[in-house]
Design an enzyme around this catalytic site. Sequence first.
Site, PDB file in Angstrom:
ATOM      1  N   ALA A  66     -23.446  16.397   2.075  1.00  7.52           N
ATOM      2  CA  ALA A  66     -24.195  17.584   1.389  1.00  7.52           C
ATOM      3  C   ALA A  66     -24.162  17.097  -0.051  1.00  7.52           C
ATOM      4  O   ALA A  66     -23.112  16.376  -0.473  1.00  7.52           O
ATOM      5  CB  ALA A  66     -23.505  18.702   1.766  1.00  7.52           C
ATOM      6  N   GLY A 109     -22.014  15.957   5.570  1.00  6.56           N
ATOM      7  CA  GLY A 109     -23.158  16.442   6.110  1.00  6.56           C
ATOM      8  C   GLY A 109     -24.006  15.072   6.690  1.00  6.56           C
ATOM      9  O   GLY A 109     -24.888  15.689   7.531  1.00  6.56           O
ATOM     10  N   GLU A 112     -22.934  14.891  10.279  1.00 10.35           N
ATOM     11  CA  GLU A 112     -23.389  15.975  11.063  1.00 10.35           C
ATOM     12  C   GLU A 112     -24.825  15.941  11.119  1.00 10.35           C
ATOM     13  O   GLU A 112     -25.239  16.325  12.365  1.00 10.35           O
ATOM     14  CB  GLU A 112     -22.996  17.296  10.126  1.00 10.35           C
ATOM     15  CG  GLU A 112     -21.364  17.654   9.944  1.00 10.35           C
ATOM     16  CD  GLU A 112     -20.946  18.702   9.205  1.00 10.35           C
ATOM     17  OE1 GLU A 112     -21.137  18.392   7.798  1.00 10.35           O
ATOM     18  OE2 GLU A 112     -20.519  19.677   9.601  1.00 10.35           O
ATOM     19  N   GLU A 132     -14.765  16.200   4.118  1.00 13.00           N
ATOM     20  CA  GLU A 132     -14.771  17.381   3.126  1.00 13.00           C
ATOM     21  C   GLU A 132     -13.435  17.998   2.913  1.00 13.00           C
ATOM     22  O   GLU A 132     -13.187  18.659   1.845  1.00 13.00           O
ATOM     23  CB  GLU A 132     -15.290  18.461   4.297  1.00 13.00           C
ATOM     24  CG  GLU A 132     -16.735  18.357   4.308  1.00 13.00           C
ATOM     25  CD  GLU A 132     -17.540  17.253   5.324  1.00 13.00           C
ATOM     26  OE1 GLU A 132     -16.629  16.641   6.018  1.00 13.00           O
ATOM     27  OE2 GLU A 132     -18.666  17.701   5.929  1.00 13.00           O
TER      28      GLU A 132
HETATM   29  N1  CAA Z   1     -23.387  14.317  -3.179  1.00 13.08           N
HETATM   30  C1  CAA Z   1     -23.874  14.099  -4.487  1.00 13.08           C
HETATM   31  N2  CAA Z   1     -23.918  13.063  -4.891  1.00 13.08           N
HETATM   32  C2  CAA Z   1     -23.257  11.721  -4.019  1.00 13.08           C
HETATM   33  C3  CAA Z   1     -22.845  12.187  -2.998  1.00 13.08           C
HETATM   34  C4  CAA Z   1     -22.760  13.372  -2.520  1.00 13.08           C
HETATM   35  N3  CAA Z   1     -22.233  13.794  -1.337  1.00 13.08           N
HETATM   36  N4  CAA Z   1     -22.456  10.758  -2.463  1.00 13.08           N
HETATM   37  C5  CAA Z   1     -22.702  10.054  -3.426  1.00 13.08           C
HETATM   38  N5  CAA Z   1     -23.245  10.534  -4.487  1.00 13.08           N
HETATM   39  C6  CAA Z   1     -23.541   9.926  -5.618  1.00 13.08           C
HETATM   40  C7  CAA Z   1     -22.734   9.592  -6.536  1.00 13.08           C
HETATM   41  O1  CAA Z   1     -22.080  10.573  -7.372  1.00 13.08           O
HETATM   42  C8  CAA Z   1     -23.306   8.487  -7.324  1.00 13.08           C
HETATM   43  O2  CAA Z   1     -23.987   9.207  -8.541  1.00 13.08           O
HETATM   44  P1  CAA Z   1     -24.002   8.701  -9.887  1.00 13.08           P
HETATM   45  O3  CAA Z   1     -24.606   7.255  -9.718  1.00 13.08           O
HETATM   46  O4  CAA Z   1     -24.866   9.507 -10.459  1.00 13.08           O
HETATM   47  O5  CAA Z   1     -22.565   8.573 -10.254  1.00 13.08           O
HETATM   48  C9  CAA Z   1     -24.077   7.640  -6.367  1.00 13.08           C
HETATM   49  O6  CAA Z   1     -24.259   8.632  -5.526  1.00 13.08           O
HETATM   50  C10 CAA Z   1     -23.375   6.506  -5.642  1.00 13.08           C
HETATM   51  O7  CAA Z   1     -22.231   6.538  -5.179  1.00 13.08           O
HETATM   52  P2  CAA Z   1     -21.084   6.304  -5.650  1.00 13.08           P
HETATM   53  O8  CAA Z   1     -21.262   5.499  -6.991  1.00 13.08           O
HETATM   54  O9  CAA Z   1     -19.793   6.862  -5.460  1.00 13.08           O
HETATM   55  O10 CAA Z   1     -21.089   4.785  -4.572  1.00 13.08           O
HETATM   56  P3  CAA Z   1     -19.920   4.009  -4.097  1.00 13.08           P
HETATM   57  O11 CAA Z   1     -20.525   2.772  -3.183  1.00 13.08           O
HETATM   58  O12 CAA Z   1     -18.841   3.667  -5.101  1.00 13.08           O
HETATM   59  O13 CAA Z   1     -19.153   4.988  -3.016  1.00 13.08           O
HETATM   60  C11 CAA Z   1     -19.168   6.710  -1.100  1.00 13.08           C
HETATM   61  C12 CAA Z   1     -19.860   5.433  -1.679  1.00 13.08           C
HETATM   62  C13 CAA Z   1     -17.788   6.301  -0.689  1.00 13.08           C
HETATM   63  C14 CAA Z   1     -19.952   7.525  -0.214  1.00 13.08           C
HETATM   64  C15 CAA Z   1     -19.038   7.756  -2.089  1.00 13.08           C
HETATM   65  O14 CAA Z   1     -20.135   7.901  -2.740  1.00 13.08           O
HETATM   66  C16 CAA Z   1     -18.576   9.290  -1.712  1.00 13.08           C
HETATM   67  O15 CAA Z   1     -17.219   9.385  -1.291  1.00 13.08           O
HETATM   68  N6  CAA Z   1     -19.495  10.060  -1.621  1.00 13.08           N
HETATM   69  C17 CAA Z   1     -19.080  11.508  -1.214  1.00 13.08           C
HETATM   70  C18 CAA Z   1     -18.707  11.767   0.369  1.00 13.08           C
HETATM   71  C19 CAA Z   1     -18.448  12.906   0.553  1.00 13.08           C
HETATM   72  O16 CAA Z   1     -17.431  13.646   0.199  1.00 13.08           O
HETATM   73  N7  CAA Z   1     -19.449  13.649   1.455  1.00 13.08           N
HETATM   74  C20 CAA Z   1     -19.151  15.119   1.919  1.00 13.08           C
HETATM   75  C21 CAA Z   1     -19.697  16.071   1.169  1.00 13.08           C
HETATM   76  S1  CAA Z   1     -19.357  17.685   1.345  1.00 13.08           S
HETATM   77  C22 CAA Z   1     -20.231  17.991   2.902  1.00 13.08           C
HETATM   78  O17 CAA Z   1     -20.979  17.189   3.470  1.00 13.08           O
HETATM   79  C23 CAA Z   1     -20.104  19.394   3.208  1.00 13.08           C
HETATM   80  C24 CAA Z   1     -20.925  19.830   4.483  1.00 13.08           C
HETATM   81  O18 CAA Z   1     -20.334  19.472   5.696  1.00 13.08           O
HETATM   82  C25 CAA Z   1     -21.947  20.642   4.478  1.00 13.08           C
END
Ligand code: CAA
Length: 258
Positions: A66, A109, A112, A132
């Site tokens: 998400a 998400g 999911e 999460e």
């Molecule tokens: N939401 C918003 N933006 C996201 C994102 C997310 N879930 N995942 C990645 N991005 C964005 C980053 O912020 C980054 O943006 P900027 O260039 O503006 O900084 C861009 O995408 C590229 O990401 P990274 O620079 O972080 O890329 P990376 O290769 O270094 O890392 C990754 C990749 C390990 C997937 C890392 O991006 C990450 O950990 N992402 C978040 C994963 C996460 O926590 N997901 C769960 C979300 S909560 C949820 O999903 C709730 C639910 O069940 C409903």
Amino acid sequence: GESLETLLVERRGRVGLITLNRPKALNALNATLATELTGVLAEFDADEAIGCSVITGSEKAFAAGADVKEMAGKAYPQALLEDFIAVWDGFARLRKPVIAAVSGFALGGGCELAMLCDLIIASDSAKFGQPEIRLGVVPGIGGTQRLVRAIGKAKAMEMVLTGRMMEAAEAEQAGLVARVVPAADLLAEALKTAETIAAMPLPAVIAAKDCVDRAYELTLAEGVRYERRAFYALFASEDQKEGMAAFIEKRPPVFKHR
Ligand code: CAA
């Protein structure tokens, strides 16, 4: 094909192909994407020319969850009253199969979403996780429920509590994904499976998906009874007559509803 803000949409014969297209955010699922995706899937589901859909992302990310930037500032009453997860309930109304073709990150998400699909085909680079807990929340689009049913309590509990990622090979072994293929072949393999399904007689496809899904909801005895009703009902279809006649006459079937 049709191009929306967050998706690329095409028709490949009887297969509807949807590519998540927010590359700068690793296909994070924001409200626009959720609305567009469930909308296109509902259109495909109602379209006689489509028999199966495929959802894919990029090589690096199916979807990284998400959209944290969109969610971060929400207050509890706002989240409750907006009910911003409810849009995903649209998947439960789809009658035709949807395949997730997953390469790279399928996190939160994104994992999911893959589990909302009827089957997952993964590239050898796929990584599944429910991170999460690291954000101070829990999975919100059914992850705690579907992951347990897919891979069992032990691995699901570990993933949900630690946020660790699961590689493609482990995901296949655990039963989360139907098949792992080389990254370069992912889309072709997913489309081939979708074409196979889309060529099947649609009344049987709809009944098959419906019956398998009942296995999550019903007791064994009720599920078996449900299946038997569906099985008998298909004898009212022209495609049952054609499918069985073609087998006996040793010729390819020509299905009416597909
Ligand atoms: N939401 C918003 N933006 C996201 C994102 C997310 N879930 N995942 C990645 N991005 C964005 C980053 O912020 C980054 O943006 P900027 O260039 O503006 O900084 C861009 O995408 C590229 O990401 P990274 O620079 O972080 O890329 P990376 O290769 O270094 O890392 C990754 C990749 C390990 C997937 C890392 O991006 C990450 O950990 N992402 C978040 C994963 C996460 O926590 N997901 C769960 C979300 S909560 C949820 O999903 C709730 C639910 O069940 C409903």
